[in-house]
Scaffold this motif. Sequence first.
Motif, PDB file in Angstrom:
ATOM      1  N   THR A 171     -14.168   4.673  41.118  1.00 36.51           N
ATOM      2  CA  THR A 171     -15.168   4.418  42.143  1.00 36.51           C
ATOM      3  C   THR A 171     -14.538   4.628  43.515  1.00 36.51           C
ATOM      4  O   THR A 171     -13.350   4.951  43.617  1.00 36.51           O
ATOM      5  N   SER A 221     -15.915   0.026  47.357  1.00 41.42           N
ATOM      6  CA  SER A 221     -16.728  -0.746  46.412  1.00 41.42           C
ATOM      7  C   SER A 221     -15.930  -1.777  45.628  1.00 41.42           C
ATOM      8  O   SER A 221     -16.514  -2.690  45.034  1.00 41.42           O
ATOM      9  N   GLN A 275     -16.519  11.594  46.992  1.00 36.69           N
ATOM     10  CA  GLN A 275     -15.328  10.755  46.975  1.00 36.69           C
ATOM     11  C   GLN A 275     -14.136  11.570  47.479  1.00 36.69           C
ATOM     12  O   GLN A 275     -14.053  12.774  47.262  1.00 36.69           O
ATOM     13  N   ILE A 290     -19.099   2.711  38.801  1.00 41.63           N
ATOM     14  CA  ILE A 290     -19.775   1.481  39.206  1.00 41.63           C
ATOM     15  C   ILE A 290     -21.224   1.763  39.589  1.00 41.63           C
ATOM     16  O   ILE A 290     -22.152   1.090  39.135  1.00 41.63           O
ATOM     17  N   ARG A 296     -11.034   7.832  46.168  1.00 43.91           N
ATOM     18  CA  ARG A 296     -11.293   7.591  44.742  1.00 43.91           C
ATOM     19  C   ARG A 296     -10.145   6.767  44.165  1.00 43.91           C
ATOM     20  O   ARG A 296      -8.973   7.147  44.253  1.00 43.91           O
ATOM     21  N   ASP A 341     -19.266   8.185  39.775  1.00 49.71           N
ATOM     22  CA  ASP A 341     -18.861   6.843  40.150  1.00 49.71           C
ATOM     23  C   ASP A 341     -19.240   5.895  39.014  1.00 49.71           C
ATOM     24  O   ASP A 341     -20.424   5.704  38.717  1.00 49.71           O
TER      25      ASP A 341
END
Length: 323
Positions: free
Chosen positions: A114, A118, A305, A298, A105, A296
Amino acid sequence: MKKKWKVILYTLLAVLIIGSGAGAYAYWKLQPSQHFQTVPVLNPANPSEAAKPAAPTKHNAFNVLLMGSDQRKGDKLGHTDSMMIAHIDLDKQMYHIISIPRDTRVYLDGYGYTKLTSVQYIVQANKGTEAGVQAAIKAIGDLTGITFNYYAQTNYWGLQAMVDALGGINMNVPFEVKLTHAWNAQNQNKVITTGSHFFDGQMVSEVVHERYSLQSGEYGRQMLQKEAISGIAKAALDPSNVSKLPELVKKVPEFLVATNLSTADMLSVGLAVKNFDPGTQLQYHQVSGEFKTMYDDILKNNNSQLVLNKEELKKLVDQYFKS
């Protein structure tokens, strides 16, 4: 996944230097103790320092962020699938590596929290390749407190080409591995037994990609990546592979998808590792953490996570990764 191209380029030194009238001076300038007296700073603590191209090193030591992408041939986007931070101490001739799991994370400026995997993908999609790399550098720097001087990114296809240029490597597999997400259909569900194996590039890329079948998941995959690095380093340093170096050099652009390392930087690092012994000079570290179901920002959903142990991470960073 990185030592190979450093070592490879050591052989180029003779070609570039010996035939030059300024050879002696060039050789002196490429000596690691001279070349790395100043290094770039990619993520300065004070944003006003970003304009400074280089800063003096302390004890001839610097940090390199190594990123492995899952981007396939023909794809324009990819997730950062593996992240390793290498601390190179030229005075002590020691190399420390720490892996940062892909599901860690992290906070991404302008988006929120996120998974680390990513970060590059979303920024790359919206702002381009270079912006994606810089976002990953900043996110990992903010998480770890580590200042980065260099970065190098590869992908599994480049790794495959590099291993094949060496003629394959001997790799220790510390536990049984079942290939549940193989890149190549013929390898799906193949079982790799514990022990030493001789692998070509395809199989190395398959093995270091696997995590779902491993008892320790991402942490197990990190161990496989560490063993691959060791195997590649040993193969690249093997005197019997000297004849393969031209082909290996040819594969460097294919292996290095993105980097701020100049040719001179790589030549100098090659000099530094010419007598490298991964058994005694390379120390590998992992940081424990806890998987939690968290929101998250995003993906706009809850997912699993990894929250790293902050105290453990700080202690490790302070001890081995501060120049």
